[in-house]
Scaffold this motif. Sequence first.
Motif, PDB file in Angstrom:
ATOM      1  N   PHE A  22       0.824  -1.211   0.000  1.00  0.00           N
ATOM      2  CA  PHE A  22       0.000   0.000   0.000  1.00  0.00           C
ATOM      3  C   PHE A  22       0.861   1.265   0.000  1.00  0.00           C
ATOM      4  O   PHE A  22       0.499   2.262  -0.633  1.00  0.00           O
ATOM      5  N   ALA A  23       1.984   1.233   0.689  1.00  0.00           N
ATOM      6  CA  ALA A  23       2.866   2.397   0.703  1.00  0.00           C
ATOM      7  C   ALA A  23       3.441   2.648  -0.692  1.00  0.00           C
ATOM      8  O   ALA A  23       3.507   3.797  -1.145  1.00  0.00           O
ATOM      9  N   ILE A  24       3.857   1.597  -1.368  1.00  0.00           N
ATOM     10  CA  ILE A  24       4.389   1.749  -2.727  1.00  0.00           C
ATOM     11  C   ILE A  24       3.306   2.267  -3.665  1.00  0.00           C
ATOM     12  O   ILE A  24       3.554   3.154  -4.494  1.00  0.00           O
ATOM     13  N   SER A  25       2.096   1.758  -3.535  1.00  0.00           N
ATOM     14  CA  SER A  25       0.981   2.237  -4.364  1.00  0.00           C
ATOM     15  C   SER A  25       0.694   3.708  -4.089  1.00  0.00           C
ATOM     16  O   SER A  25       0.427   4.480  -5.023  1.00  0.00           O
ATOM     17  N   GLN A  26       0.744   4.088  -2.824  1.00  0.00           N
ATOM     18  CA  GLN A  26       0.483   5.481  -2.451  1.00  0.00           C
ATOM     19  C   GLN A  26       1.540   6.408  -3.053  1.00  0.00           C
ATOM     20  O   GLN A  26       1.210   7.482  -3.548  1.00  0.00           O
ATOM     21  N   VAL A  27       2.806   5.993  -3.036  1.00  0.00           N
ATOM     22  CA  VAL A  27       3.869   6.819  -3.624  1.00  0.00           C
ATOM     23  C   VAL A  27       3.672   6.940  -5.126  1.00  0.00           C
ATOM     24  O   VAL A  27       3.855   8.031  -5.694  1.00  0.00           O
ATOM     25  N   TRP A  32       5.089  11.279  -1.979  1.00  0.00           N
ATOM     26  CA  TRP A  32       5.369  11.044  -0.557  1.00  0.00           C
ATOM     27  C   TRP A  32       4.469  11.933   0.289  1.00  0.00           C
ATOM     28  O   TRP A  32       4.655  13.137   0.370  1.00  0.00           O
ATOM     29  N   THR A  33       3.494  11.323   0.942  1.00  0.00           N
ATOM     30  CA  THR A  33       2.577  12.046   1.815  1.00  0.00           C
ATOM     31  C   THR A  33       2.731  11.523   3.240  1.00  0.00           C
ATOM     32  O   THR A  33       3.475  10.578   3.499  1.00  0.00           O
ATOM     33  N   PHE A  34       2.008  12.158   4.151  1.00  0.00           N
ATOM     34  CA  PHE A  34       2.027  11.707   5.545  1.00  0.00           C
ATOM     35  C   PHE A  34       1.545  10.263   5.648  1.00  0.00           C
ATOM     36  O   PHE A  34       2.089   9.469   6.422  1.00  0.00           O
ATOM     37  N   MET A  35       0.541   9.925   4.853  1.00  0.00           N
ATOM     38  CA  MET A  35      -0.016   8.569   4.881  1.00  0.00           C
ATOM     39  C   MET A  35       1.030   7.532   4.466  1.00  0.00           C
ATOM     40  O   MET A  35       1.063   6.427   5.017  1.00  0.00           O
ATOM     41  N   THR A  36       1.878   7.886   3.523  1.00  0.00           N
ATOM     42  CA  THR A  36       2.935   6.978   3.089  1.00  0.00           C
ATOM     43  C   THR A  36       3.896   6.689   4.225  1.00  0.00           C
ATOM     44  O   THR A  36       4.240   5.532   4.487  1.00  0.00           O
ATOM     45  N   PHE A  37       4.321   7.742   4.907  1.00  0.00           N
ATOM     46  CA  PHE A  37       5.237   7.555   6.028  1.00  0.00           C
ATOM     47  C   PHE A  37       4.584   6.767   7.162  1.00  0.00           C
ATOM     48  O   PHE A  37       5.241   5.960   7.831  1.00  0.00           O
ATOM     49  N   LEU A  38       3.303   6.977   7.370  1.00  0.00           N
ATOM     50  CA  LEU A  38       2.580   6.218   8.396  1.00  0.00           C
ATOM     51  C   LEU A  38       2.534   4.735   8.042  1.00  0.00           C
ATOM     52  O   LEU A  38       2.772   3.870   8.904  1.00  0.00           O
TER      53      LEU A  38
END
Length: 65
Positions: A22-27, A32-38
């Motif tokens: 999910f982090a890779i999809s979000q990027v 790079w958003t706050f949600m990615t870092f979370l």
Amino acid sequence: MKNPLAMQGLIYLVLTIVFTYFAISQVNMSGWTFMTFLMIAMATVNLVTGIKFVLVGLTKKKRVG
């Protein structure tokens, strides 16, 4: 279920893969958003917890059996 700690550790490791995906999809979608870092932080916590549970489960199994 013969070794519940090791099984719980494997569940945490699967969650690590899910949060990483999910982090890779979000990027790829938003950068790079706050949600990615979370999600990366959650994946890291799950990875450490999963490894700890698997190791404790395997060493406990060796001592008992």
